[in-house]
Design a protein around this motif. Sequence first.
Motif, PDB file in Angstrom:
ATOM      1  N   LYS A   1       8.611   6.492 -33.249  1.00 41.99           N
ATOM      2  CA  LYS A   1       7.666   6.693 -32.152  1.00 41.99           C
ATOM      3  C   LYS A   1       7.103   8.106 -32.275  1.00 41.99           C
ATOM      4  CE  LYS A   1      10.246   3.586 -29.121  1.00 41.99           C
ATOM      5  NZ  LYS A   1      10.991   3.448 -27.833  1.00 41.99           N
TER       6      LYS A   1
ATOM      7  N   SER B   1      15.867   3.692 -33.155  1.00 37.20           N
ATOM      8  CA  SER B   1      14.525   4.257 -33.007  1.00 37.20           C
ATOM      9  C   SER B   1      14.628   5.774 -32.913  1.00 37.20           C
ATOM     10  CB  SER B   1      13.819   3.703 -31.767  1.00 37.20           C
ATOM     11  OG  SER B   1      14.535   4.051 -30.594  1.00 37.20           O
TER      12      SER B   1
ATOM     13  N   ASP C   1       2.734   5.710 -35.694  1.00 36.69           N
ATOM     14  CA  ASP C   1       3.443   5.358 -34.468  1.00 36.69           C
ATOM     15  C   ASP C   1       3.796   3.866 -34.483  1.00 36.69           C
ATOM     16  OD1 ASP C   1       4.432   5.769 -31.787  1.00 36.69           O
ATOM     17  OD2 ASP C   1       2.651   4.725 -31.077  1.00 36.69           O
ATOM     18  N   GLY C   2       5.080   3.558 -34.247  1.00 34.40           N
ATOM     19  CA  GLY C   2       5.536   2.171 -34.250  1.00 34.40           C
ATOM     20  C   GLY C   2       5.932   1.653 -35.618  1.00 34.40           C
TER      21      GLY C   2
ATOM     22  N   THR D   1      12.680   2.526 -36.168  1.00 39.43           N
ATOM     23  CA  THR D   1      11.332   2.401 -35.609  1.00 39.43           C
ATOM     24  C   THR D   1      10.901   3.771 -35.099  1.00 39.43           C
ATOM     25  OG1 THR D   1      11.723   0.100 -34.961  1.00 39.43           O
ATOM     26  CG2 THR D   1       9.907   1.253 -33.881  1.00 39.43           C
TER      27      THR D   1
END
Length: 393
Positions: A281, A151, A254-255, A279
Amino acid sequence: MSATDNGFRADWAQKDFYKELGVAKDASADEIKKAYRKLARANHPDSNPGDTAKHDKFKAVAEAYDVVGDPEKRKKYDEMRELYGSGAFRGGFGGGGAGQGGFNLDDLLRDQAGRGGGFGDMFGDLFGGGGFGRGRQQRSRPAKGPDVETSATISFTDALEGVTISLRLTSDAPCPDCKGTGGKPGTKPRVCPECEGAGFVVASAGGAFSINETCPVCAGRQLIYDESCPTCHGSGRGMSARTIQARIPAGVKDGQRIRIRGKGAAGENGGPAGDLFVTVKVSPHRLFGRKGDNLTLDVPVSFDELVLGAEIRVPTLGGAPVTLKVPAGTPNGRTFRVRGKGATKADGSKGDLLATVEVAVPGTLPADARSAVEAYRAAMADRPLRSKLFEEA
């Protein structure tokens, strides 16, 4: 049951395994084993990294030895080759109908469904009960490496414009010291005595059936080392730490999960690397919000600007301010659309800016302003705003 149902492949019957090993059809078992070991050593992938021709030769030699190196399999293979050479298979392997001379492939394979004996068992046993081509050849194919998940947090602006980020990754990979062989660097391997270089052993599955299992001694590598690699303790695997540059496309949400091909863990036997999944953020912005491909902005206005109308300037993200024309009598909470000032879409175009006007009520008023508001209240006293609430209630 058709030939396809049994996993049958015609090319097995047409291959000359004796020629592949460089021995005569009547060669002894010792001669066959000696020829196989010589060819396996000369063409093994560990000794010839990057040589595709020798890798293919190694697979072909192992495939041939798996058949003619076993007395029972060799006998059945010879019978099948003799039958093929006599023209009994002239009708082909692709269908279930009868060929010339009344030969029917379905009859040949029917015994494999449990009727006992005959060539159906020969085909089933010849390659360990797994169907043609499911043994040695399949295990030696390069395998894609595992995918890697991580992420990353980026700013609101970077999410809209796109950004290249550095990622520090740790993933499973071939041992850096032994290169995945599991042996101590500098030592030479030898053919596994348990599977004799096949990489698998045949285990009984009950009755007339058998299955191929990964050799428990060499773990399918076909070779063993007398001294294990001190780094990976013979497993051939380790952990790889690396830093890569990853491009996050403009307009990412986002996400959202971004796939980066070929940046995952290393493959097996020269196979391609897996993929990297990031991923994303996105940190919030202090002024702007996001709704799909549109940006949102709350714009404070005064009561008189909504009542009398006004032209007000509002900011855009990363661009010049724009002017909004607020008509007289605009209700509080109305949203104005500014075309092309939003987030970047997948096709490269941009969404819009949605500016919502909200009346800002001052905490204190100077005397003249207070007098003006009181005069307004007096002028509107005979027009109660909430009369309809009670009428409809």
